[in-house]
Scaffold this motif. Structure first.
Motif, PDB file in Angstrom:
ATOM      1  N   UNK A  25       0.852  -1.189   0.000  1.00 53.72           N
ATOM      2  CA  UNK A  25       0.000   0.000   0.000  1.00 53.72           C
ATOM      3  C   UNK A  25       0.887   1.238   0.000  1.00 53.72           C
ATOM      4  N   UNK A  26       0.637   2.183  -0.939  1.00 52.87           N
ATOM      5  CA  UNK A  26       1.440   3.409  -0.970  1.00 52.87           C
ATOM      6  C   UNK A  26       1.465   4.095   0.393  1.00 52.87           C
ATOM      7  N   UNK A  27       2.658   4.562   0.767  1.00 52.80           N
ATOM      8  CA  UNK A  27       2.837   5.258   2.032  1.00 52.80           C
ATOM      9  C   UNK A  27       3.276   4.360   3.171  1.00 52.80           C
ATOM     10  N   UNK A  28       3.233   3.035   2.969  1.00 53.64           N
ATOM     11  CA  UNK A  28       3.644   2.120   4.034  1.00 53.64           C
ATOM     12  C   UNK A  28       5.149   1.871   3.960  1.00 53.64           C
ATOM     13  N   UNK A  29       5.701   1.335   5.041  1.00 51.36           N
ATOM     14  CA  UNK A  29       7.123   0.991   5.078  1.00 51.36           C
ATOM     15  C   UNK A  29       7.447  -0.034   4.003  1.00 51.36           C
ATOM     16  N   UNK A  30       6.576  -1.028   3.830  1.00 50.67           N
ATOM     17  CA  UNK A  30       6.787  -2.062   2.813  1.00 50.67           C
ATOM     18  C   UNK A  30       6.876  -1.442   1.412  1.00 50.67           C
ATOM     19  N   UNK A  31       6.025  -0.462   1.144  1.00 49.81           N
ATOM     20  CA  UNK A  31       6.007   0.227  -0.150  1.00 49.81           C
ATOM     21  C   UNK A  31       7.335   0.963  -0.374  1.00 49.81           C
TER      22      UNK A  31
END
Length: 162
Positions: A25-31
């Motif tokens: 998801x945009x804005x997440x750490x994973x992104x």
């Protein structure tokens, strides 16, 4: 020469199969972690097992859709050529080309390529301009041609803009 080349085209393969590069998801750490890693690969190259590609080659393979020629054999035996917009295939010659580009840059040298026409080098060079635009802050890129048609229309600069 190379085996299981999709290991260096994982982003393109995922995009073709699912329509996106990441499920994060945009804005997440994973992104952000995903895109940080992709930027690093585009700048410095990527090695997996014995297979290694340069940053320019990685960007070209994963982020630069091209119009590929697709030949179709018709029922009467004739061949009809069409165009398909997709990511580049991995070719040994492209690997060698991008390796030599890296060697020339590392030793602060220029490079001349003698080749037949219609071999996709406008796409390769255009991808290098695009990679620098997106990943190298304040980069300056120059493109020269003897005739305007080799820059715009179906030329190198138009392919970079695409």
């Amino acid at each position: 020469m190379f085996k299981d080349i999709n290991r260096v085209r994982q982003a393109a393969v995922k995009f073709l199969a699912e329509g996106s590069y990441t499920e994060a998801i945009p804005g997440t750490k994973e992104y952000y972690d995903f895109w940080d890693e992709e930027r690093k690969r585009c700048l410095y190259g990527y090695t997996i097992d014995e297979l290694s590609v340069t940053g320019f080659h990685y960007f070209y393979l994963n982020y630069c859709p091209i119009d590929r020629a697709i030949d179709e054999v018709m029922p009467d035996g004739s061949i009809q050529s069409n165009r398909e917009r997709s990511f580049p295939r991995f070719y040994d010659g492209d690997w060698e080309y991008f390796q030599e580009i890296d060697k020339a840059r590392a030793s602060n040298r220029h490079m001349i390529v003698l080749k037949a026409r219609r071999k996709g080098y406008s796409y390769k060079a255009g991808s290098m301009l695009a990679r620098n635009f997106f990943h190298v802050k304040n980069s300056k890129n120059f493109v020269f041609a003897a005739q305007k048609e080799y820059l715009i229309g179906d030329g190198l600069l138009s392919k970079a803009w695409d």
